[in-house]
Design an enzyme around this catalytic site. Structure first.
Site, mmCIF file in Angstrom:
data_model
loop_
_atom_site.group_PDB
_atom_site.id
_atom_site.type_symbol
_atom_site.label_atom_id
_atom_site.label_comp_id
_atom_site.label_asym_id
_atom_site.label_seq_id
_atom_site.Cartn_x
_atom_site.Cartn_y
_atom_site.Cartn_z
ATOM 1 N N ALA A 84 0.817 -1.211 0.000
ATOM 2 C CA ALA A 84 0.000 0.000 0.000
ATOM 3 C C ALA A 84 0.856 1.269 0.000
ATOM 4 O O ALA A 84 2.089 1.227 0.063
ATOM 5 C CB ALA A 84 -0.934 -0.009 1.207
ATOM 6 N N HIS A 85 0.164 2.408 -0.031
ATOM 7 C CA HIS A 85 0.850 3.695 -0.145
ATOM 8 C C HIS A 85 1.751 3.992 1.049
ATOM 9 O O HIS A 85 1.433 3.692 2.186
ATOM 10 C CB HIS A 85 -0.151 4.840 -0.351
ATOM 11 C CG HIS A 85 -1.251 4.914 0.670
ATOM 12 N ND1 HIS A 85 -2.346 5.705 0.516
ATOM 13 C CD2 HIS A 85 -1.429 4.289 1.856
ATOM 14 C CE1 HIS A 85 -3.146 5.592 1.551
ATOM 15 N NE2 HIS A 85 -2.608 4.731 2.384
#
Length: 355
Positions: free
Chosen positions: A241-242
């Protein structure tokens, strides 16, 4: 394909050979499936019982192997699996030869893009404005390189891989088919009864020698960057994820999912289907067993498994005990009966749903 065993042995580091090497090897096979003319190896000690009866013409064994030997040429090395990889590298060059530098006429390359020397660009590849492709890079058919992307020297993009805008790929990276580098991070705010998308304006940066598996997604950061450290190897079907950051040399096995802003140290190992919550830290050298759910920081050098993660041996003991709970409950009830104690265990039922 045929190889002389003596040429194969010449690849190995300080081999100890017992038996003839003037043989022809035609294939690699598992110990229990090998036939004459094939070479096998013992890469996992749990298969040691298969060694004595293998039908292979040659077998790679670790130097500390002390069991019964098979009736064939035995080659002892420090790490059979690593030495076997040298044979596979020779085979790979034959089966998957490096393409000659060229640009396919159907490729679409923006006039503001920069393409280095000795580059292969396959059919239907798209390279957008201000992208840079380093010397010796290989971009197979249908791969996409977004605006301002940097592809390092000798990196390989397999068919249908996608590198979105502003992302950076280091040198000698390998991106497998269907991988997406720089997809939007999963960010929303609940405002006035609706989920409002939070623009993800960062990027993804891969260090040198990073491998990314097929259909894996590395999300662009909300701001700044999602970073994958040098030499990290990511399996198929992994979600990062980010703003996640990994150190160098990490191993992320298939179906791992790492939530936003989590940080991994150097040489961490996450087994298959490990799920990691966001905003936590996993220390250098930590190993987490498959299907674990990580919801808190993991100290460096630890070996954990389970949900929540516990030290490996402790988690194993707990699983054994859980298997005996029914028996233990019956024994406790019998003791209570003898002592004249009555307790009840209530299980709340969902009457509405018949549960």
């Amino acid at each position: 394909m045929e190889f002389k065993l003596e040429d194969i042995v010449a690849l190995f580091d300080k081999p100890e050979v017992d038996g003839p090497i003037d043989l022809t090897i035609e294939a690699i096979a598992a110990l229990d499936k090998a036939k004459p003319g094939e070479i096998s190896f013992l890469g996992n000690k749990k298969y040691s019982h298969l060694v004595p009866d293998t039908k292979a013409s040659a077998v790679l064994l670790p130097k500390n192997y002390s069991g019964k030997l098979p009736p064939c040429t035995v080659i002892k090395v420090e790490n059979p699996s690593a030495e076997l990889a040298k044979i596979c590298a020779k085979i790979e060059k034959i089966l998957l030869p490096k393409p000659e530098p060229s640009i396919h006429p159907t490729a679409v390359i923006d006039r503001e893009a920069k393409v280095g020397e000795n580059v292969f660009i396959g059919a239907n590849v798209v390279i957008c404005a201000n992208a840079t492709v380093g010397d010796g890079a290989i971009l197979y058919g249908n791969s996409y390189v977004g605006r301002n992307v940097k592809i390092g020297e000798d990196s390989v993009l397999m068919p249908n891989s996608v590198i979105m805008d502003n992302c950076e790929i280091g040198k000698r990276c390998r991106i497998q088919p269907g991988a997406v580098i720089g997809s939007d991070g999963y960010g929303y705010e609940f405002v006035n009864g609706v989920h409002v998308r939070v623009p993800q304006v960062g990027r993804v940066v891969l260090g040198d020698d990073v491998d990314v598996g097929a259909n894996t997604c590395l999300d662009r950061a909300r701001f700044d960057k999602t970073f994958i450290g040098k030499g990290t190897k990511i399996d198929n079907l992994v979600q990062v994820a980010h703003n996640v950051e990994t150190g160098q040399g990490c191993l992320l096995v298939s179906q791992v999912g790492i939530s936003g802003s989590t940080k991994l140290g150097n040489y961490c190992v996450l087994g298959g289907q490990v799920g990691v919550a966001g905003h936590i830290k996993i220390g250098d050298g930590a190993m987490i067993g498959g299907q674990s759910g990580v919801n808190g920081d993991i100290p460096p050098g630890s070996y954990m498994r389970g949900t929540p993660p516990r030290p490996y041996l402790k988690a194993h003991k707990i699983e054994i005990l859980i298997g005996h709970l029914e028996e233990l409950y019956a024994r406790v009830k019998e003791l209570e009966k003898k002592l004249g104690i009555e307790t009840k265990v209530f299980v709340k039922r969902d009457q509405k749903n018949g549960g």
